[in-house]
Design a protein around this motif. Sequence first.
Motif, PDB file in Angstrom:
ATOM      1  N   GLU A 151       1.651  -3.976  -0.141  1.00 28.09           N
ATOM      2  CA  GLU A 151       2.892  -3.281  -0.303  1.00 28.09           C
ATOM      3  C   GLU A 151       3.789  -4.273  -0.324  1.00 28.09           C
ATOM      4  O   GLU A 151       3.797  -5.289   0.200  1.00 28.09           O
ATOM      5  CB  GLU A 151       3.215  -2.296   0.977  1.00 28.09           C
ATOM      6  CG  GLU A 151       2.192  -1.053   0.790  1.00 28.09           C
ATOM      7  CD  GLU A 151       0.928  -1.328   1.756  1.00 28.09           C
ATOM      8  OE1 GLU A 151       0.863  -2.305   2.059  1.00 28.09           O
ATOM      9  OE2 GLU A 151       0.161  -0.324   2.099  1.00 28.09           O
ATOM     10  N   TYR A 156       2.790   4.325  -1.886  1.00 30.60           N
ATOM     11  CA  TYR A 156       3.139   4.119  -0.513  1.00 30.60           C
ATOM     12  C   TYR A 156       4.592   4.612  -0.066  1.00 30.60           C
ATOM     13  O   TYR A 156       5.024   4.702   0.703  1.00 30.60           O
ATOM     14  CB  TYR A 156       2.906   2.804   0.200  1.00 30.60           C
ATOM     15  CG  TYR A 156       3.724   1.652  -0.483  1.00 30.60           C
ATOM     16  CD1 TYR A 156       4.786   1.162   0.314  1.00 30.60           C
ATOM     17  CD2 TYR A 156       3.323   1.082  -1.616  1.00 30.60           C
ATOM     18  CE1 TYR A 156       5.444   0.271  -0.237  1.00 30.60           C
ATOM     19  CE2 TYR A 156       4.143   0.026  -2.234  1.00 30.60           C
ATOM     20  CZ  TYR A 156       5.352  -0.219  -1.729  1.00 30.60           C
ATOM     21  OH  TYR A 156       5.985  -1.372  -1.831  1.00 30.60           O
ATOM     22  N   LYS A 159       8.614   7.096   2.377  1.00 34.57           N
ATOM     23  CA  LYS A 159       7.237   6.485   2.509  1.00 34.57           C
ATOM     24  C   LYS A 159       6.272   7.753   2.603  1.00 34.57           C
ATOM     25  O   LYS A 159       6.524   8.664   2.979  1.00 34.57           O
ATOM     26  CB  LYS A 159       7.202   5.548   3.693  1.00 34.57           C
ATOM     27  CG  LYS A 159       8.120   4.479   4.052  1.00 34.57           C
ATOM     28  CD  LYS A 159       7.993   3.702   5.108  1.00 34.57           C
ATOM     29  CE  LYS A 159       8.399   4.741   6.458  1.00 34.57           C
ATOM     30  NZ  LYS A 159       8.316   3.964   7.623  1.00 34.57           N
TER      31      LYS A 159
END
Length: 383
Positions: free
Chosen positions: A247, A236, A318
């Motif tokens: 996450e 991620y 990201k």
Amino acid sequence: MRKSLYIHVPFCEQICHYCDFNKFFLQNQPVDEYLDLCMEEMEKTVKTHPQTELIETIYIGGGTPTALSTEQLKRLLEAVPKYFQLTDQVEWTVEVNPGSADREKFEMMKNAGVNRLSIGAQTFDPELLKTINRDHGTGEAEHTVKLAQESGIPNLSIDMMFGLPGQTMKQWKDSLQKAAELDISHISAYSLKIEPKTVFYQMWNKGRLQLPEQELEAEMYTYMLTFLKKHGFTAYEISNFSKHGLESMHNLAYWNNDEYYGIGAGAHSYVDGMRNRNHGPLPKYMKAVKNEELPYLEKHKVTKEEKMEEEMFMGLRKRLGVSKEQFYRRYNRGIEEVFPGVVEHLKNKLLLQEMDDRIMLTEEGLLLGNEVFEKFLFTAEEI
């Protein structure tokens, strides 16, 4: 939006050769007084910068927080909700060195509200552990994971490093295999960076540090992407992988360019449009807490241009990249208007791609992230 809190514990029982974080050898340090002053800083901070939203993520980092005694760490953890208002679902992470916490310490952390650990394994190779001067040995990372789970802390992350001095591809593959065999939900894996004021920097300056070639380091990273995906870890962020959507919400706050509180010696904070850095040396930090409003060494008012730069080069770390709609909502300007031609240029070089509302790195861009990020600096040369 300020929903995160970082607290720095700068004490270590052993100094790693690669580490450039603000840290001090634990022996003979005024730990209890330091904790008292951290609490005083918490009180002053919320008076100066009152909460507008509940805290959703807490991260206790270092140094080595678990180098503190169980009672010392308990006192720090129990102080947090006295000064900050937390959500019921707060993500509360503590950094742990393998072997630095026993069952009693884990159970205390669980009872205090900690629900996530970041365990600094770095490598599972015994020779490499010696090379980087870690203070744990073979089997201690696995034992730490087991103790944490038995104590009821469910969300466990392992820190890994590659590109270490003398590290081979086989050693990297073996360490990844051992990490994947653990019952953990998250892996952070970073390549070694030689930073000033570290033992490795001194060795490198003297030509005494044998580092893997860049091609091998890139091969290690590429292999990791494929390997972790096969083992159920979703990438991620450039260097972070999670299972089951677990996450690190705290790190996402940084990459989303959100504001956050920072407490402790050398800690950084981003509050009310200001980026601040606390005094790092213990005597200076402690004196500043006692005598000043807040122990800031540096204060910087972040300009709108800087915020837009940060939105891009942090957000592009990201895997979901940057939302064009959110960028416009925050800055009332579109990405193409602010950075004319940059996205198209990087798409033509196959480093960026667009999917619906989002701009993100390609697979090639993951390997050349810094080349991408620098294009979103206003001081960069024309493309």
